[in-house]
Write a protein that holds these residues in place. Sequence first.
Motif, short mmCIF file in Angstrom:
data_model
loop_
_atom_site.label_atom_id
_atom_site.label_comp_id
_atom_site.label_asym_id
_atom_site.label_seq_id
_atom_site.Cartn_x
_atom_site.Cartn_y
_atom_site.Cartn_z
N VAL A 1 -22.61 3.55 -7.95
CA VAL A 1 -22.07 4.91 -7.97
C VAL A 1 -22.64 5.64 -6.77
CG1 VAL A 1 -21.90 7.08 -9.21
CG2 VAL A 1 -21.83 4.92 -10.47
N ARG A 2 -21.74 6.14 -5.92
CA ARG A 2 -22.13 6.87 -4.72
C ARG A 2 -22.00 8.37 -4.99
NH1 ARG A 2 -18.71 4.80 -0.95
NH2 ARG A 2 -20.23 3.29 -0.17
N PHE A 3 -23.12 9.08 -4.84
CA PHE A 3 -23.15 10.52 -5.06
C PHE A 3 -23.21 11.24 -3.71
CE2 PHE A 3 -25.16 8.64 -8.81
CZ PHE A 3 -24.48 9.28 -9.84
N ALA A 4 -22.31 12.20 -3.51
CA ALA A 4 -22.31 12.98 -2.27
C ALA A 4 -21.44 14.21 -2.46
CB ALA A 4 -21.78 12.15 -1.09
N ASN A 5 -21.93 15.34 -1.96
CA ASN A 5 -21.16 16.60 -1.97
C ASN A 5 -20.68 16.98 -3.37
OD1 ASN A 5 -21.30 16.69 0.93
ND2 ASN A 5 -19.65 15.17 0.99
N GLY A 6 -21.53 16.73 -4.37
CA GLY A 6 -21.19 17.10 -5.74
C GLY A 6 -20.12 16.24 -6.36
N GLN A 7 -19.82 15.09 -5.77
CA GLN A 7 -18.81 14.18 -6.30
C GLN A 7 -19.42 12.80 -6.49
OE1 GLN A 7 -15.74 14.56 -3.27
NE2 GLN A 7 -14.69 16.16 -4.47
N LEU B 1 -14.79 8.97 -9.66
CA LEU B 1 -15.15 9.00 -11.07
C LEU B 1 -14.97 10.41 -11.61
CD1 LEU B 1 -18.44 6.87 -11.15
CD2 LEU B 1 -16.07 6.09 -11.31
N ARG B 2 -14.58 10.48 -12.87
CA ARG B 2 -14.43 11.80 -13.49
C ARG B 2 -15.82 12.38 -13.75
NH1 ARG B 2 -14.53 13.68 -18.72
NH2 ARG B 2 -14.62 11.57 -19.59
N VAL B 3 -16.03 13.60 -13.32
CA VAL B 3 -17.33 14.26 -13.46
C VAL B 3 -17.26 15.30 -14.57
CG1 VAL B 3 -19.06 15.71 -12.35
CG2 VAL B 3 -17.96 13.85 -11.06
N GLU B 4 -18.19 15.20 -15.48
CA GLU B 4 -18.34 16.17 -16.57
C GLU B 4 -19.57 17.01 -16.27
OE1 GLU B 4 -19.29 16.18 -21.40
OE2 GLU B 4 -18.98 14.29 -20.32
N GLY B 5 -19.43 18.31 -16.24
CA GLY B 5 -20.52 19.17 -15.80
C GLY B 5 -20.48 19.32 -14.30
N GLU B 6 -21.63 19.64 -13.71
CA GLU B 6 -21.69 19.87 -12.26
C GLU B 6 -22.79 19.01 -11.66
OE1 GLU B 6 -22.25 23.54 -9.04
OE2 GLU B 6 -21.95 23.95 -11.19
N LEU B 7 -22.37 18.07 -10.81
CA LEU B 7 -23.36 17.22 -10.14
C LEU B 7 -24.16 18.05 -9.15
CD1 LEU B 7 -21.28 13.99 -9.41
CD2 LEU B 7 -23.19 14.21 -11.01
N PRO B 8 -25.48 17.89 -9.15
CA PRO B 8 -26.30 18.65 -8.18
C PRO B 8 -25.93 18.29 -6.75
CG PRO B 8 -27.66 17.67 -9.91
CD PRO B 8 -26.31 17.07 -10.04
N ALA B 9 -25.79 19.28 -5.91
CA ALA B 9 -25.46 19.03 -4.51
C ALA B 9 -26.56 18.25 -3.81
CB ALA B 9 -25.21 20.37 -3.80
N GLU B 10 -27.80 18.36 -4.31
CA GLU B 10 -28.94 17.67 -3.67
C GLU B 10 -28.99 16.18 -4.01
OE1 GLU B 10 -29.10 20.14 -5.81
OE2 GLU B 10 -30.23 21.86 -5.01
N LEU B 11 -28.15 15.74 -4.97
CA LEU B 11 -28.14 14.33 -5.34
C LEU B 11 -27.23 13.57 -4.36
CD1 LEU B 11 -28.81 11.98 -7.21
CD2 LEU B 11 -26.95 12.73 -8.72
N GLU B 12 -27.84 12.83 -3.45
CA GLU B 12 -27.09 12.10 -2.44
C GLU B 12 -27.67 10.70 -2.28
OE1 GLU B 12 -26.84 14.20 1.23
OE2 GLU B 12 -25.62 15.82 0.40
N GLY B 13 -26.82 9.72 -2.51
CA GLY B 13 -27.25 8.33 -2.38
C GLY B 13 -26.42 7.45 -3.28
N ILE B 14 -26.84 6.18 -3.42
CA ILE B 14 -26.09 5.20 -4.21
C ILE B 14 -26.99 4.60 -5.28
CG2 ILE B 14 -24.74 3.08 -4.18
CD1 ILE B 14 -24.06 3.57 -1.32
N LEU B 15 -26.52 4.63 -6.52
CA LEU B 15 -27.17 3.94 -7.64
C LEU B 15 -26.51 2.57 -7.79
CD1 LEU B 15 -28.96 3.83 -10.24
CD2 LEU B 15 -26.97 4.76 -11.45
N TYR B 16 -27.32 1.52 -7.66
CA TYR B 16 -26.84 0.15 -7.90
C TYR B 16 -27.39 -0.33 -9.23
CZ TYR B 16 -25.68 -0.14 -2.89
OH TYR B 16 -25.16 0.08 -1.63
#
Length: 460
Positions: free
Chosen positions: A61-67, A19-34
């Motif tokens: 949406v799976r969040f990991a390593n700022g992506q 997914l295209r990321v706007e801004g900077e995803l926090p590195a501490e955000l890790e997991g999946i939003l269903y």
Amino acid sequence: MSRSPLYRDVAREHGFEPLRVEGELPAELEGILYRNGAGLFGSHGRRYLHLFEGQGAISAVRFANGQARGAIRVVESEGWREEREAGRPLYGSAASRPRRIANALRGRSNNAANVSVLAWQGRVFGVVDLSKPIEVSPATLETIGESDLEGAIAHTFSAHLHRVAARDASYGFGIRYGRTTELDLYELPGRGRARRLGSVPIAATAVHDFAATERQLIFVLGPARIAIARALLGEARPERLVHWDAQGASEVLIVPIDDVAAALRIPAEPFFVWHFANAFERGGEIFVDFVRHGDVSGTGTMVDSATHDGRVIDQDEGELYRATIELGAQRLRLERVLPTRSEFPRIDERGEGAERRYVWLTAKDGASPRGIARVDLHRAESRVWTPPPGQHVTEPIFAPLRSGDGETDGFVLVLVFDERTGTSHVAVLDANAPERGPLARAHFDHAVPLTLHGTFVAST
């Protein structure tokens, strides 16, 4: 009337892709939003009368390593497959009235699995009221099939479950309508098999959610009577299937988890609850936080029965309340916490069943767009993020930091539809300062149809 993309069928199903990321995803955000909601709004050219009929579409949406990587797929129920093979509508309001009557008499319906997502013991399910869960693959979101949780669910299951952290277990219910209507209660432990706790007889009323403490399950049974005879005669209009008895009373049902037969019933003024935030016990009293409605009319976003077209209806018609239940006196007191019109309350679920200070919900004040509010229950005040005009927010979901255990140690994830671009994105809010707006946004390149509920599964 032009049809909003929120009410158009899923434009493109796909597995996890960047997914295209706007801004900077926090590195501490890790997991999946269903997230889950209706993804198909009709069958073979005929529109449904209500979004609750639409075949579910689970997005993730799976969040990991700022992506961020996103996926979305329609839940393929047996009924949906039958219609595809037949080439015509067989279920719901899209089907002919004779077909609907035959379905009702035979106890046949389509499992739309379109309200929420159950994540349990590494498995993922689409859930809806009055059906069994449908399991999907966590890796691809492809449908595995309907499940009775290894024999635990004999009849139906609910769309809402509540996890009691102190018990390391989640609780849910199902309803069996008939000459005697039964509320079946279930426990889903963190480890081991799901089990049925027992049943409690209730009136034939509408029940969508409940609350749980460390010892009790609490239901509000409002005077919203189900017209079973009309359903058997093929009635499909939602407003004719549920009758609100303004002269009737509500009943607060309190069920001990360890002794279902000892259920307690307390009469109350007529009101209705779609969604609860939390409940806890202290000093012989139970405290329950929920969004109160004056009747059952706030059924959410409808599909216009005259035009069969989509229209956005304001869902935030309730207000946040706290009920205090005095167990010894068997008495109920209601207190309004927040006068702002609101709905979809959520908390930091790591402490569900115990006292929580903060509630997250959608909120609308006057003519301003619907926003996301964090309500401080100790101070009866709120912090609100209001998105730009043309952006539609959904239920806020708390995503905790692995390094912290406080109720604001984390982020709040909100799926947003943007009218300007015709696409959807997940906004990431700082739980400590939500009013500042998103830290980052993870963009799909298409619209995600209207979703109702979801969950966040943190990486381990």
